[in-house]
Design an enzyme around this catalytic site. Structure first.
Site, PDB file in Angstrom:
ATOM      1  CG  HIS A  74      -2.167  -1.512   1.279  1.00  0.00           C
ATOM      2  ND1 HIS A  74      -2.407  -2.311   2.533  1.00  0.00           N
ATOM      3  CD2 HIS A  74      -2.780  -1.334   0.707  1.00  0.00           C
ATOM      4  CE1 HIS A  74      -2.988  -2.775   2.093  1.00  0.00           C
ATOM      5  NE2 HIS A  74      -3.787  -2.355   0.884  1.00  0.00           N
ATOM      6  CB  CYS A  96       2.458  -2.073  -5.494  1.00  0.00           C
ATOM      7  SG  CYS A  96       2.005  -2.573  -7.210  1.00  0.00           S
ATOM      8  CD  GLU A 126      -3.260   2.379  -3.012  1.00  0.00           C
ATOM      9  OE1 GLU A 126      -3.492   1.744  -3.562  1.00  0.00           O
ATOM     10  OE2 GLU A 126      -3.304   3.575  -4.123  1.00  0.00           O
ATOM     11  CB  CYS A 196      -3.925  -1.343 -10.818  1.00  0.00           C
ATOM     12  SG  CYS A 196      -2.659  -2.241 -10.612  1.00  0.00           S
ATOM     13  CB  SER A 224      -9.657  -6.758   0.538  1.00  0.00           C
ATOM     14  OG  SER A 224      -9.394  -6.719  -0.048  1.00  0.00           O
TER      15      SER A 224
HETATM   16  S1  SF4 Z   1      -3.716  -4.173  -6.757  1.00  0.00           S
HETATM   17 FE1  SF4 Z   1      -2.356  -2.776  -8.987  1.00  0.00          FE
HETATM   18  S2  SF4 Z   1      -0.895  -1.046  -7.444  1.00  0.00           S
HETATM   19 FE2  SF4 Z   1      -2.219  -2.721  -6.311  1.00  0.00          FE
HETATM   20  S3  SF4 Z   1      -1.017  -4.070  -4.917  1.00  0.00           S
HETATM   21 FE3  SF4 Z   1      -1.626  -4.952  -6.831  1.00  0.00          FE
HETATM   22  S4  SF4 Z   1      -1.130  -4.751  -8.617  1.00  0.00           S
HETATM   23 FE4  SF4 Z   1       0.057  -3.175  -7.054  1.00  0.00          FE
END
Ligand code: SF4
Length: 319
Positions: A74, A96, A126, A196, A224
């Site tokens: 995050h 990420c 995030e 994403c 989540s």
């Molecule tokens: S959903 Fe996308 S932005 Fe979020 S951790 Fe997974 S790959 Fe990364």
């Protein structure tokens, strides 16, 4: 003919897979590992890491001097990096790369004098991390209605340069609605589509599967965000259930459905999906008409074999 299908993009995404592997790799070399918050929204995985020596801490203050701190996918605000540096602990940054990219965008645009407008859930880690790269120069809105209200309240932000970003797991349908609210052809407005691809693909796959299913089962943590959004997306098309693991299936009293779809959030490991499949097979067999000779177990197994093949290289936990 009835069929059971697992969405091809169900389960761990690239960023979560990467973060989980980073922790396990470190735990093989060093037992003094602390994750800043649970590494993913999945209690089973977090518990497994704890059993191998990892600690979950809520703030940098809790770090022991010789502990290695892991920043989860995050991401965190700039102040957290500064606190870790001041403490002198070694850090593993599992943010990420897609989230890091948003950090770079908002930091750069803030420097250029833009006001940053962020689509997302203000309480989500995030978003808290993104805010931490904006120098107090931001607004967060949860949907197109809030955005419209923001524009009205702030007199259309007259004379301000505006930069828009979205939480990586933001609902693509709501994002489209937000884009309709933003004035067009204004040179002072820049929009970064930061949702994403993994989320986009997972939501699109889930929507397609839900359209052709009688029931959808969405597997993933209650906290989540991407799992909750999958549930919302699927609910538009058919009866949908959100469960965290196979234990919850027994209380659902699932009707005998013709077409059952399964998808799972980015934090759901493959073995939990497998358990759901196995348990659901038993449930379905209990409720199916005895004169219908449908081999649900085989259908599930076929579907899962396909899923495993597609995901083989990405599954990081043995089952
Ligand atoms: S959903 Fe996308 S932005 Fe979020 S951790 Fe997974 S790959 Fe990364």
């Amino acid at each position: 003919m009835r069929e059971v299908t697992v969405a091809a993009s169900a389960g761990f995404c690239f960023g979560v897979d990467r973060a989980v592997k980073m922790v396990y790799n470190e735990l093989e070399k060093n037992s003094k590992v602390a994750t800043l918050g649970p590494i993913i929204h999945n209690q089973d995985v977090v518990d497994d890491m704890k059993s191998r020596g990892a600690r979950v801490i809520e703030s940098v203050d809790e770090l022991a001097p010789d502990e290695i701190v892991v920043i989860r996918s995050h991401g965190v605000g700039r102040d957290v990096y500064e606190q870790i540096e001041a403490k002198g602990n070694r850090m593993i940054d599992a943010t990420c790369p897609f989230v890091s990219k948003i950090h770079r965008i908002v930091a750069e645009k803030t420097k250029e004098g833009y006001l940053v407008l962020i689509a997302g859930d203000v309480n989500h880690p995030e978003i808290q991390g993104i805010i931490g790269h904006c120098d107090q120069n931001y607004y967060v809105f949860k949907d197109n209605f809030e955005l419209k209200h923001l524009f009205e309240k702030n007199d259309n932000f007259l004379g301000k340069k505006l930069a828009f970003v979205a939480q990586t797991t933001y609902n693509i349908v709501v994002w489209e609605e937000c884009l309709k609210v933003i004035p067009k052809n204004d040179p002072d407005i820049v929009i970064f589509d930061t949702i994403c691809n993994a989320t986009d693909t997972r939501q699109s796959d889930a929507a397609e599967l839900a359209k052709s299913s009688d029931i959808m089962i969405v597997v993933g943590g209650r906290h989540s965000s991407n799992t909750v959004k999958l549930y919302e997306v699927c609910s538009r098309y058919c009866k949908t259930y959100h469960i965290e693991n196979s234990d919850e299936l027994s209380s659902l009293k699932l009707p005998c459905a013709g077409r059952i779809g399964i998808t799972a959030g980015a934090s759901t490991p493959a073995y939990i999906i497998k358990e759901v499949q196995t348990t659901m097979t038993e449930n379905v067999n209990l409720t199916a008409n005895s004169d219908e000779e449908i081999d649900f177990a085989q259908a599930l197994d076929e579907s899962f074999k396909k899923y495993i093949q597609e995901r083989k290289s990405r599954v990081s936990l043995s089952v």
